[in-house]
Design a protein around this motif. Structure first.
Motif, PDB file in Angstrom:
ATOM      1  N   GLN A 176     -57.032 -99.685 -65.465  1.00 18.86           N
ATOM      2  CA  GLN A 176     -55.986 -99.092 -66.281  1.00 18.86           C
ATOM      3  C   GLN A 176     -54.613 -99.500 -65.739  1.00 18.86           C
ATOM      4  O   GLN A 176     -54.464 -99.790 -64.547  1.00 18.86           O
ATOM      5  N   TYR A 177     -53.626 -99.499 -66.627  1.00 20.96           N
ATOM      6  CA  TYR A 177     -52.285 -99.954 -66.266  1.00 20.96           C
ATOM      7  C   TYR A 177     -51.243 -99.030 -66.890  1.00 20.96           C
ATOM      8  O   TYR A 177     -51.497 -98.389 -67.904  1.00 20.96           O
ATOM      9  N   THR A 178     -50.063 -98.978 -66.281  1.00 25.76           N
ATOM     10  CA  THR A 178     -48.949 -98.221 -66.843  1.00 25.76           C
ATOM     11  C   THR A 178     -47.664 -99.031 -66.654  1.00 25.76           C
ATOM     12  O   THR A 178     -47.693-100.141 -66.123  1.00 25.76           O
ATOM     13  N   ARG A 179     -46.547 -98.508 -67.088  1.00 21.64           N
ATOM     14  CA  ARG A 179     -45.275 -99.222 -66.987  1.00 21.64           C
ATOM     15  C   ARG A 179     -44.893 -99.480 -65.524  1.00 21.64           C
ATOM     16  O   ARG A 179     -45.223 -98.672 -64.677  1.00 21.64           O
ATOM     17  N   PRO A 180     -44.235-100.632 -65.246  1.00 26.66           N
ATOM     18  CA  PRO A 180     -43.708-101.628 -66.185  1.00 26.66           C
ATOM     19  C   PRO A 180     -44.772-102.625 -66.648  1.00 26.66           C
ATOM     20  O   PRO A 180     -45.813-102.772 -66.007  1.00 26.66           O
TER      21      PRO A 180
END
Length: 239
Positions: A176-180
Motif C-alpha cells: 500500500q502507498y500514500t502521499r506523496p
C-alpha cells in the motif's frame, strides 16, 4: 463483548490495552475488559500463588486452588475459558474470528514454570502464540485481545477495514502507498492512480499472491487462489 483476564500482573494488561484502537473500543463500550488476580484467593497471609513442583525441577508452578477459585468466580453459562499455554493451539486469524464471536472470554495467564496440571480440565481451549517461551501469558493474552477487538463491530468507524488485511483467505496483504506520489525517486504504481477499481483489485490480488509466495509460501497450501466474485447490488427503483 466481556473479557476477563486472570493474572497476577494486572497492570500489564490494563496498561497495554488502554491505548490506540483497543483503548478507544474500551471507552466506547464495545468491549468490557477487567482483570482478576489469583492472589485474591490465596490461602495464606503472604498471598502465595506458586510453589515448588513435586518430583523436583527448576522454577515454581502456579498453585491450583487460587486459579480454580478465580475461574469459577468469573465463569457463567456463556463463558469460554482460554489458557495461554506453550502446548496449546497456535493462534491465527481464523481462531481470532472464532473467539470474536464469543459473548464472554476468560483468559488465564500462566506464569513462572507453568500451572498445576489439575487446572487443565477447567479450561475450554489452550492457545499459544508460537514455538517460543515467554515469561508469562500476559503478553500473549494482550495480543489475542487486540486481534479479537479489531473484529468487533463498531471498533472501526469505517466498515470493512479488516476484510482485506493480511491472512484473509490465507494471503498476505498487497503493498500500500500514500502521499506523496513520488518519494525519493520511487513512484506509486500507476495502476493505483487510474481510478479503475477492477484493474486495481486485480493488481492487488496478483501482488498478494506474489508476496505470499515469496515471504510465506506455507500459507499457499490452504489459501484461496480464486478471485472473489463481485456481487452486484440490485438497484431498487422508487415509484
Amino acid at each position: 463483548m466481556k473479557i476477563d483476564v486472570i493474572t497476577a500482573f494486572e497492570e500489564m494488561i490494563d496498561h497495554a490495552l488502554s491505548h490506540s484502537i483497543v483503548g478507544r473500543a474500551r471507552k466506547a463500550g464495545i468491549i468490557k475488559l477487567a482483570t482478576l488476580s489469583p492472589r485474591a484467593f490465596a490461602q495464606d497471609k503472604h498471598k502465595t500463588i506458586d510453589d515448588r513442583p513435586y518430583g523436583g525441577g527448576p522454577g515454581m508452578l502456579m498453585k491450583a486452588e487460587p486459579l480454580y477459585q478465580a475461574i469459577n468466580k468469573l465463569r457463567k453459562k456463556t463463558s469460554y475459558v482460554v489458557l495461554t499455554s506453550p502446548r496449546g493451539q497456535t493462534f491465527n486469524q481464523e481462531l481470532a474470528k472464532k473467539l470474536a464471536k464469543k459473548r464472554h472470554l476468560i483468559f488465564v495467564c500462566g506464569h513462572y514454570e507453568g500451572i498445576d496440571a489439575r487446572i487443565y480440565p477447567e479450561v475450554d481451549l489452550e492457545v499459544s502464540l508460537g514455538n517460543f517461551i515467554l515469561t508469562g501469558g500476559e503478553l500473549a493474552a494482550c495480543t489475542m485481545i487486540d486481534a479479537i477487538t479489531r473484529l468487533q463491530k463498531g471498533t472501526f468507524k469505517k466498515e470493512g477495514v479488516t476484510v482485506t488485511e493480511s491472512f484473509e483467505e490465507n494471503l498476505l496483504e498487497a503493498p500500500q502507498y500514500t502521499r506523496p506520489e513520488v518519494w525519493r525517486g520511487q513512484k506509486v504504481p500507476a495502476v493505483l492512480l487510474n481510478g479503475n477499481h477492477k484493474e486495481i483489485e486485480a493488481w492487488k490480488r496478483e501482488q498478494a499472491l506474489q508476496l505470499t509466495k515469496q515471504l510465506r509460501p506455507d500459507l499457499l497450501e490452504t489459501a484461496s487462489l480464486k478471485p472473489k466474485k463481485v456481487t452486484k447490488k440490485k438497484t431498487i427503483r422508487r415509484k
